[in-house]
Design a protein around this motif. Structure first.
Motif, PDB file in Angstrom:
ATOM      1  N   VAL A   1       0.821  -1.206   0.000  1.00 35.96           N
ATOM      2  CA  VAL A   1       0.000   0.000   0.000  1.00 35.96           C
ATOM      3  C   VAL A   1       0.860   1.263   0.000  1.00 35.96           C
ATOM      4  O   VAL A   1       1.835   1.378   0.744  1.00 35.96           O
ATOM      5  N   ILE A   2       0.495   2.200  -0.871  1.00 36.52           N
ATOM      6  CA  ILE A   2       1.100   3.525  -0.892  1.00 36.52           C
ATOM      7  C   ILE A   2       0.159   4.439  -0.117  1.00 36.52           C
ATOM      8  O   ILE A   2      -1.042   4.491  -0.398  1.00 36.52           O
ATOM      9  N   ARG A   3       0.685   5.172   0.851  1.00 38.10           N
ATOM     10  CA  ARG A   3      -0.171   5.999   1.709  1.00 38.10           C
ATOM     11  C   ARG A   3      -0.342   7.394   1.127  1.00 38.10           C
ATOM     12  O   ARG A   3       0.631   8.131   0.928  1.00 38.10           O
ATOM     13  N   LEU A   4      -1.609   7.739   0.872  1.00 38.33           N
ATOM     14  CA  LEU A   4      -1.965   9.040   0.301  1.00 38.33           C
ATOM     15  C   LEU A   4      -2.122  10.082   1.404  1.00 38.33           C
ATOM     16  O   LEU A   4      -2.392   9.744   2.553  1.00 38.33           O
ATOM     17  N   PRO A   5      -2.023  11.374   1.054  1.00 36.24           N
ATOM     18  CA  PRO A   5      -2.242  12.438   2.047  1.00 36.24           C
ATOM     19  C   PRO A   5      -3.685  12.450   2.546  1.00 36.24           C
ATOM     20  O   PRO A   5      -4.608  11.972   1.872  1.00 36.24           O
ATOM     21  N   PHE A   6      -3.897  13.037   3.720  1.00 34.97           N
ATOM     22  CA  PHE A   6      -5.217  13.073   4.341  1.00 34.97           C
ATOM     23  C   PHE A   6      -6.246  13.848   3.517  1.00 34.97           C
ATOM     24  O   PHE A   6      -7.449  13.684   3.724  1.00 34.97           O
ATOM     25  N   ILE A   7      -5.822  14.684   2.582  1.00 36.54           N
ATOM     26  CA  ILE A   7      -6.784  15.469   1.793  1.00 36.54           C
ATOM     27  C   ILE A   7      -7.677  14.575   0.941  1.00 36.54           C
ATOM     28  O   ILE A   7      -8.754  14.996   0.523  1.00 36.54           O
ATOM     29  N   TYR A   8      -7.248  13.339   0.689  1.00 37.85           N
ATOM     30  CA  TYR A   8      -8.046  12.434  -0.136  1.00 37.85           C
ATOM     31  C   TYR A   8      -9.023  11.588   0.693  1.00 37.85           C
ATOM     32  O   TYR A   8      -9.837  10.865   0.122  1.00 37.85           O
ATOM     33  N   ASN A   9      -8.922  11.668   1.996  1.00 38.16           N
ATOM     34  CA  ASN A   9      -9.875  10.986   2.871  1.00 38.16           C
ATOM     35  C   ASN A   9      -9.895  11.760   4.184  1.00 38.16           C
ATOM     36  O   ASN A   9      -9.343  11.325   5.188  1.00 38.16           O
ATOM     37  N   ALA A  10     -10.534  12.926   4.141  1.00 37.19           N
ATOM     38  CA  ALA A  10     -10.592  13.804   5.316  1.00 37.19           C
ATOM     39  C   ALA A  10     -11.652  13.255   6.266  1.00 37.19           C
ATOM     40  O   ALA A  10     -12.785  13.719   6.323  1.00 37.19           O
ATOM     41  N   ASN A  11     -11.257  12.239   6.993  1.00 40.54           N
ATOM     42  CA  ASN A  11     -12.074  11.538   7.967  1.00 40.54           C
ATOM     43  C   ASN A  11     -12.423  12.505   9.115  1.00 40.54           C
ATOM     44  O   ASN A  11     -11.543  13.160   9.662  1.00 40.54           O
ATOM     45  N   LEU A  12     -13.705  12.585   9.479  1.00 37.18           N
ATOM     46  CA  LEU A  12     -14.090  13.507  10.554  1.00 37.18           C
ATOM     47  C   LEU A  12     -13.330  13.246  11.849  1.00 37.18           C
ATOM     48  O   LEU A  12     -13.195  14.149  12.680  1.00 37.18           O
ATOM     49  N   ALA A  13     -12.833  12.026  12.032  1.00 38.21           N
ATOM     50  CA  ALA A  13     -12.039  11.737  13.232  1.00 38.21           C
ATOM     51  C   ALA A  13     -10.810  12.635  13.309  1.00 38.21           C
ATOM     52  O   ALA A  13     -10.309  12.925  14.399  1.00 38.21           O
ATOM     53  N   LEU A  14     -10.322  13.098  12.158  1.00 37.78           N
ATOM     54  CA  LEU A  14      -9.182  14.015  12.138  1.00 37.78           C
ATOM     55  C   LEU A  14      -9.507  15.310  12.875  1.00 37.78           C
ATOM     56  O   LEU A  14      -8.670  15.849  13.608  1.00 37.78           O
ATOM     57  N   LYS A  15     -10.720  15.807  12.659  1.00 47.93           N
ATOM     58  CA  LYS A  15     -11.093  17.080  13.283  1.00 47.93           C
ATOM     59  C   LYS A  15     -11.161  16.945  14.794  1.00 47.93           C
ATOM     60  O   LYS A  15     -10.716  17.834  15.524  1.00 47.93           O
ATOM     61  N   ARG A  16     -11.733  15.841  15.263  1.00 47.01           N
ATOM     62  CA  ARG A  16     -11.824  15.654  16.708  1.00 47.01           C
ATOM     63  C   ARG A  16     -10.444  15.385  17.311  1.00 47.01           C
ATOM     64  O   ARG A  16     -10.135  15.853  18.399  1.00 47.01           O
ATOM     65  N   ARG A  17      -9.610  14.653  16.591  1.00 46.40           N
ATOM     66  CA  ARG A  17      -8.280  14.326  17.098  1.00 46.40           C
ATOM     67  C   ARG A  17      -7.343  15.536  17.095  1.00 46.40           C
ATOM     68  O   ARG A  17      -6.589  15.749  18.037  1.00 46.40           O
TER      69      ARG A  17
END
Length: 355
Positions: free
Chosen positions: A261-277
């Motif tokens: 797996v190649i890890r993409l930047p968070f902009i391609y999966n802005a999971n709401l958990a990011l905002k709370r974290r």
């Protein structure tokens, strides 16, 4: 001659109480340690690389196909007809989400086919008609049941192994796919992904609890290349691979593609958990966000459907849902619910006289 008399007095109440106190204190500490270890084992499972299992011999870098490894074959970017943005829908409850997602793809001028995989008999003819009118190319697929009859799988994930059908789309002329969950919203064009020279890519997962940022990936957004042979290989191993069954197909995919797996930047999966974290990180990501993932809370109901509602009733139900979610957690998600609401309203306006 002196006479010494030794008297052995019985334990006093005070001594007995002290001994009982220390006994129960040690017992309580022991119980706490056992519980902590149990919780860690349940929720903080080893990363896919710590739990590495050689389940495949795939290459990370794209050559021509999974089976060809010649360095003389040049890299090529699939044409618009050979690439697709794809999602799945397994029940009526995700109708509003998938319909809105399709409209957001159209609004951002994504240059790819839009494919929707669904399980037959799960959706009403009107729902299918609306989804097709919304720009989705419909493909019915058979359900892939969870291993061991679903034992250990979270109930709402029991249909999720069906996602593995994606790899079989080479049979309908698709070479490259960006898979996105039905609870996402596209905010900006992501056509740059089609030039990725890799076979599989996804965004690292994040949790709001002590796990925090992880090396595992979230299966809600994945870039991948088609191969029916890979699909068959995965299906032959979902019963025997060692992974956290609670996470269903995401747990399996993490161990299957652990090394590739190649890890993409968070902009391609802005999971709401990011905002709370990390609210600061979320704010910094906003200008470049391509895809928002409504993981913690949904802008639509997962339990109620639009099947028996007319347009006015469906809109009212959706408005009530958005109002509730916008006020949840002290209004933490108000802005993100507003993003979805704007696209939803435009979607309904566009499809008002369809089906």
């Amino acid at each position: 001659m002196s006479r010494y008399v030794f008297e052995y007095a019985p334990l006093t109440n005070g001594n007995r109480q002290r001994r009982l106190f220390w006994f129960f204190t040690v017992l309580a500490v022991f119980i706490v340690i056992i519980n902590v270890l149990a919780v860690n084992r349940l929720y903080v499972s080893p990363s896919p690389l710590d739990n590495f299992q050689k389940l495949n011999s795939l290459s990370s870098v794209y050559k021509s196909s999974y089976s060809v490894r010649s360095d003389s074959i040049p890299f090529d970017i699939p044409s618009k007809e050979e690439r697709a943005v794809l999602t799945t829908i397994y029940s009526e409850s995700y109708y509003a989400g998938v319909l809105t997602l399709g409209h957001s793809l159209q609004a951002t001028n994504t240059s790819a086919r839009r494919l929707l995989l669904y399980i037959p008999d799960r959706l009403s003819p009107q729902t299918l008609c609306r989804l097709e009118a919304g720009g989705w190319e419909l493909h019915s697929i058979p359900r892939i049941p969870p291993p061991a009859g679903g034992k250990g799988v979270y109930p709402r994930f029991l249909d999720q192994y069906t996602k593995l059908q994606i790899w079989g789309l080479d049979k309908v002329g698709v070479k490259t796919v960006l898979y996105i969950d039905g609870d996402t919203l596209v905010r900006q064009n992501f056509d740059e992904l089609w030039s990725l020279p890799f076979n599989f890519a996804a965004v690292p997962d994040v949790y709001t609890d002590r796990r925090g940022f992880t090396t595992s990936f979230n299966a809600g957004v994945m870039f991948l290349r088609m191969s029916s042979a890979v699909m068959e290989d995965m299906l032959s191993k979902i019963d025997t691979a060692k992974y956290k069954r609670l996470d269903a197909e995401q747990g399996f995919l993490n161990v299957y593609f652990a090394m590739q797996v190649i890890r993409l930047p968070f902009i391609y999966n802005a999971n709401l958990a990011l905002k709370r974290r990390s609210p600061g990180l979320w704010k910094a990501l906003e200008p470049d966000m391509r895809i928002v993932h409504y993981t913690i809370t949904k802008p639509f109901s997962e339990t109620r459907t639009h099947r028996d509602l007319d347009a006015a009733q469906a809109m009212q139900m959706q408005n009530n849902m958005l109002r509730e979610q916008g006020h949840a957690d002290g209004g933490l998600w108000a802005e993100e619910m507003g993003w979805w609401d704007a696209v939803w309203r435009d979607t309904i306006k566009t499809l008002e006289y369809q089906c």
